[in-house]
Scaffold this active site. Structure first.
Site, PDB file in Angstrom:
ATOM      1  N   SER A 142     -38.502  16.782   2.207  1.00  0.00           N
ATOM      2  CA  SER A 142     -39.907  17.215   2.206  1.00  0.00           C
ATOM      3  C   SER A 142     -40.609  16.611   3.412  1.00  0.00           C
ATOM      4  CB  SER A 142     -40.596  16.732   0.932  1.00  0.00           C
ATOM      5  OG  SER A 142     -41.991  16.904   1.015  1.00  0.00           O
ATOM      6  N   TYR A 155     -41.909  10.116  -5.426  1.00  0.00           N
ATOM      7  CA  TYR A 155     -41.491  11.311  -4.695  1.00  0.00           C
ATOM      8  C   TYR A 155     -41.263  11.038  -3.204  1.00  0.00           C
ATOM      9  CZ  TYR A 155     -41.463  16.246  -3.288  1.00  0.00           C
ATOM     10  OH  TYR A 155     -41.112  17.475  -2.770  1.00  0.00           O
TER      11      TYR A 155
END
Ligand SMILES: NC(=O)c1ccc[n+]([C@@H]2O[C@H](COP(=O)([O-])OP(=O)(O)OC[C@H]3O[C@@H](n4cnc5c(N)ncnc54)[C@H](OP(=O)(O)O)[C@@H]3O)[C@@H](O)[C@H]2O)c1
Length: 263
Positions: A142, A155
């Site tokens: 990401s 995350y």
């Protein structure tokens, strides 16, 4: 993009980027093995793509949050004599609440899906690819991997791990013909923010920050075929990653303190 028909294993193929990868690779004529929990969605996609492209599509509905998932996938592939030459490690989620408010069982399952299971699939299928002298692995990281942290969110750290380990694997396997790429999308139109419960927050972001899933997977596939170990799709995301990764550590920490996404 690739010369001959291969077998592709895609995790998280029931929605979003995983489904887009399935459509792209099916259109190139590759056989597919689709993994996610929602069997009905996988079966509908399998029926559509096998009918449209004349390819073999295996459906493997399971929860990647269980420790034995990677072994079960390998056993299924072996039972069906399905050779995995392309691995798309895509399944993922962001926690809907911060660390101490997230049940420890959910923390463990999240790590299984996005860290342990992902790593184990690279190991289990990477060895065969190296032996055969050809392979393509995309690990979906990401843009968050380059960004400051958010209080109590795993995350960012998880996606940083995926970015770093992908590069390490690429360095080891590329001489043997296996390319490994960390795909680092920014905001992408999928179900991701619905699952996390951040849809309202996400919808307030400028449209220029968003990409559609087809654009992201096309960039990722081109990158892995070209042997690029990191792919940040889109000009805006490239600019954001260049900016954030060069922020001084102290400033990153100060930004992190204000970047609360979930409680
Ligand atoms: N969308 C974004 O803005 C964005 C940005 C950067 C990175 N990413 C990354 O892109 C990847 C794909 O996300 P997406 O945007 O396509 O989200 P999505 O539309 O919510 O799809 C997530 C996929 O992961 C699967 N999955 C989640 N938990 C699973 C589990 N325990 N076992 C098996 N499958 C599981 C889901 O399938 P089931 O629910 O059917 O199991 C679904 O197919 C993720 O790794 C995410 O972190 C997304």
């Amino acid at each position: 993009m690739t010369t001959s028909k291969r077998g592709a294993l895609i995790t998280g193929a029931s929605a979003g980027l995983g489904e887009a990868f399935a459509r792209l690779l099916a259109a190139e004529g590759h056989d597919l093995m689709l993994v996610a929990r929602r069997a009905d969605r996988l079966q509908a996609l399998a029926d559509e793509l096998s009918g449209k492209h004349g390819i073999r599509v295996l459906v493997c509905p399971l929860d990647l949050g269980q420790p034995q998932a990677a072994a079960m996938i390998e056993a299924q592939a072996s039972a069906h004599q399905f050779t995995v030459d392309i691995l798309i490690n895509n399944a993922g989620l962001a926690e809907p609440v911060s660390f101490l408010n997230y049940p420890v069982e959910d923390v463990r399952a999240m790590l299984e899906v996005m860290v342990t299971g992902l790593t184990e699939l690279c190991h289990r299928f990477g060895r065969g690819m190296v032996t055969r002298g050809w392979g393509r692995i995309i690990n979906v990281s990401s843009l968050a991997a380059f960004a400051p942290n958010s209080p109590g969110m795993l995350y960012t750290g998880i996606k940083s791990y995926v970015l770093n380990m992908s590069q390490a694997l690429d360095l080891q396997m590329k001489p043997a013909g296996v390319h490994v790429t960390a795909l680092c999308p920014g905001f992408t139109w999928t179900e991701f923010h619905d699952t996390q419960g951040t849809r309202d927050w996400a919808n307030r972001l400028p449209r220029i920050l968003w990409q559609d899933a087809d654009t992201v997977v096309k960039a990722g596939w081109q990158a892995v075929c070209a042997g690029e170990s990191i792919c940040v799709p889109g000009v805006v995301n490239k600019a954001v990653s260049s900016f954030t990764k060069h922020l001084p550590e102290r400033l990153r920490y100060l930004v992190s303190m204000r970047a609360r996404m979930v409680n």
